[in-house]
Design a protein around this motif. Structure first.
Motif, mmCIF file in Angstrom:
data_model
loop_
_atom_site.group_PDB
_atom_site.id
_atom_site.type_symbol
_atom_site.label_atom_id
_atom_site.label_comp_id
_atom_site.label_asym_id
_atom_site.label_seq_id
_atom_site.Cartn_x
_atom_site.Cartn_y
_atom_site.Cartn_z
ATOM 1 N N ALA A 102 -11.115 21.566 23.906
ATOM 2 C CA ALA A 102 -12.576 21.581 24.030
ATOM 3 C C ALA A 102 -13.077 20.321 24.744
ATOM 4 C CB ALA A 102 -13.211 21.701 22.645
ATOM 5 N N ASP A 103 -12.168 19.625 25.423
ATOM 6 C CA ASP A 103 -12.477 18.370 26.128
ATOM 7 C C ASP A 103 -12.957 17.288 25.180
ATOM 8 O OD1 ASP A 103 -11.735 19.273 28.710
ATOM 9 O OD2 ASP A 103 -13.639 20.360 28.854
ATOM 10 N N GLY A 104 -12.454 17.321 23.958
ATOM 11 C CA GLY A 104 -12.801 16.314 22.972
ATOM 12 C C GLY A 104 -11.774 15.200 22.930
ATOM 13 N N HIS A 105 -12.259 14.013 22.583
ATOM 14 C CA HIS A 105 -11.399 12.838 22.449
ATOM 15 C C HIS A 105 -11.640 12.256 21.065
ATOM 16 C CE1 HIS A 105 -10.627 12.976 26.767
ATOM 17 N NE2 HIS A 105 -11.915 13.264 26.880
ATOM 18 N N LEU A 106 -10.620 12.287 20.238
ATOM 19 C CA LEU A 106 -10.726 11.752 18.887
ATOM 20 C C LEU A 106 -10.915 10.246 18.953
ATOM 21 C CD1 LEU A 106 -10.596 12.303 15.841
ATOM 22 C CD2 LEU A 106 -8.104 12.093 16.015
ATOM 23 N N ASN A 107 -11.906 9.749 18.240
ATOM 24 C CA ASN A 107 -12.201 8.324 18.271
ATOM 25 C C ASN A 107 -11.865 7.620 16.962
ATOM 26 O OD1 ASN A 107 -13.401 5.940 19.550
ATOM 27 N ND2 ASN A 107 -14.916 6.153 17.937
ATOM 28 N N HIS A 108 -12.088 8.279 15.824
ATOM 29 C CA HIS A 108 -11.923 7.598 14.537
ATOM 30 C C HIS A 108 -11.786 8.632 13.428
ATOM 31 C CE1 HIS A 108 -13.344 5.471 10.871
ATOM 32 N NE2 HIS A 108 -12.692 4.470 11.405
ATOM 33 N N VAL A 109 -10.972 8.313 12.425
ATOM 34 C CA VAL A 109 -10.867 9.152 11.231
ATOM 35 C C VAL A 109 -10.945 8.285 9.986
ATOM 36 C CG1 VAL A 109 -9.543 11.000 12.358
ATOM 37 C CG2 VAL A 109 -8.333 9.143 11.194
ATOM 38 N N ASP A 110 -11.449 8.885 8.924
ATOM 39 C CA ASP A 110 -11.583 8.196 7.643
ATOM 40 C C ASP A 110 -11.238 9.189 6.540
ATOM 41 O OD1 ASP A 110 -12.324 6.391 5.613
ATOM 42 O OD2 ASP A 110 -14.393 7.099 5.655
ATOM 43 N N VAL A 111 -10.285 8.848 5.702
ATOM 44 C CA VAL A 111 -9.863 9.695 4.584
ATOM 45 C C VAL A 111 -10.089 8.934 3.283
ATOM 46 C CG1 VAL A 111 -7.927 10.919 3.480
ATOM 47 C CG2 VAL A 111 -8.102 10.837 5.990
ATOM 48 N N THR A 112 -10.710 9.602 2.320
ATOM 49 C CA THR A 112 -10.869 9.040 0.980
ATOM 50 C C THR A 112 -10.134 9.946 0.002
ATOM 51 O OG1 THR A 112 -13.051 8.150 1.515
ATOM 52 C CG2 THR A 112 -12.502 8.353 -0.824
ATOM 53 N N LEU A 113 -9.196 9.372 -0.732
ATOM 54 C CA LEU A 113 -8.445 10.097 -1.756
ATOM 55 C C LEU A 113 -9.057 9.769 -3.113
ATOM 56 C CD1 LEU A 113 -4.948 9.304 -0.283
ATOM 57 C CD2 LEU A 113 -6.206 11.464 -0.086
ATOM 58 N N VAL A 114 -9.343 10.801 -3.894
ATOM 59 C CA VAL A 114 -9.984 10.640 -5.191
ATOM 60 C C VAL A 114 -8.987 11.032 -6.271
ATOM 61 C CG1 VAL A 114 -11.956 11.264 -6.630
ATOM 62 C CG2 VAL A 114 -12.200 11.265 -4.131
ATOM 63 N N CYS A 115 -8.500 10.021 -7.016
ATOM 64 C CA CYS A 115 -7.497 10.297 -8.036
ATOM 65 C C CYS A 115 -7.337 9.101 -8.967
ATOM 66 C CB CYS A 115 -6.155 10.638 -7.396
ATOM 67 S SG CYS A 115 -5.525 9.431 -6.227
ATOM 68 N N GLU A 116 -6.936 9.405 -10.163
ATOM 69 C CA GLU A 116 -6.549 8.354 -11.108
ATOM 70 C C GLU A 116 -5.091 7.965 -10.867
ATOM 71 O OE1 GLU A 116 -8.488 6.883 -13.447
ATOM 72 O OE2 GLU A 116 -10.223 8.127 -12.964
ATOM 73 N N THR A 117 -4.326 8.938 -10.446
ATOM 74 C CA THR A 117 -2.905 8.754 -10.181
ATOM 75 C C THR A 117 -2.508 9.722 -9.079
ATOM 76 O OG1 THR A 117 -0.723 8.639 -11.249
ATOM 77 C CG2 THR A 117 -2.150 10.410 -11.981
ATOM 78 N N PRO A 118 -1.590 9.414 -8.221
ATOM 79 C CA PRO A 118 -0.856 8.161 -8.113
ATOM 80 C C PRO A 118 -1.736 7.051 -7.533
ATOM 81 C CG PRO A 118 -0.311 9.553 -6.257
ATOM 82 C CD PRO A 118 -1.214 10.357 -7.157
ATOM 83 N N LYS A 119 -1.319 5.832 -7.699
ATOM 84 C CA LYS A 119 -2.024 4.706 -7.123
ATOM 85 C C LYS A 119 -1.801 4.721 -5.611
ATOM 86 C CE LYS A 119 -3.763 3.173 -10.871
ATOM 87 N NZ LYS A 119 -5.135 3.582 -11.131
ATOM 88 N N ILE A 120 -2.882 4.635 -4.861
ATOM 89 C CA ILE A 120 -2.812 4.754 -3.406
ATOM 90 C C ILE A 120 -2.568 3.407 -2.722
ATOM 91 C CG2 ILE A 120 -4.091 5.504 -1.353
ATOM 92 C CD1 ILE A 120 -3.189 7.751 -3.373
#
Length: 167
Positions: free
Chosen positions: A93-111
């Motif tokens: 689609a003529d797109g250029h990825l610039n940035h990603v952000d992932v948030t993991l929500v958990c008590e375990t395992p420790k990230i």
């Protein structure tokens, strides 16, 4: 009307429950923790959320439309396949990825002990510098299904620049 850059933001979310096993795969990294995640593929909630975020930047539906869990060919598949597919669609689609952000929500395992390895893995999959890949974690202060250690959740955001072809 003036031409403005076509910058798009996509959002993704995924959840998987804990099950018996020895390792959890998150953001492409295996974590030894004495349990696993239940899912049709490898249950990598981080990559699933990120796949949906990439698909959202080009309004291309969601991971379930491209890889239906009812289709046996996706059973146990490494979620890199899903993320690469979404990235290829962005490029088509003529797109250029610039940035990603992932948030993991958990008590375990420790990230925390695995965060840099996750950032490195995502950067390699997405062909981005690590400075454009964010991975972080939080808990729900022992509230809800993640607080009860029944599973985990992942949120992801992707930013894409789409070339303006004069349309």
């Amino acid at each position: 009307m003036a031409d403005f850059p076509d910058i798009r933001t996509g959002f993704g979310y995924d959840v998987h429950r804990f099950t018996s096993g020895e390792t959890v795969r998150l953001c492409g990294v295996d974590i030894d923790c004495g349990f696993s995640l239940s899912g049709h593929s490898d249950a990598d909630a981080g990559l699933h959320a990120l796949t949906d975020a990439l698909l959202a930047t080009i309004a291309a539906g969601d991971i379930g439309q491209h890889f239906p869990p009812s289709d046996p060919q996706w059973k146990g598949v490494d979620s890199d396949v899903f993320l690469n597919h979404a990235l290829n669609l962005v490029k088509q689609a003529d797109g250029h990825l610039n940035h990603v952000d992932v948030t993991l929500v958990c008590e375990t395992p420790k990230i925390g002990p695995h965060r840099e390895k996750m950032r490195n893995r995502l950067a390699k999959i997405l062909d981005l510098p690590e400075s454009k890949v964010s991975v972080k974690a939080t808990t729900t202060e022992k509230l809800g299904f993640t607080g009860r250690k029944e599973g985990l959740a992942a949120y992801a955001v992707a930013t894409v620049f789409v070339e303006n072809k004069g349309t």
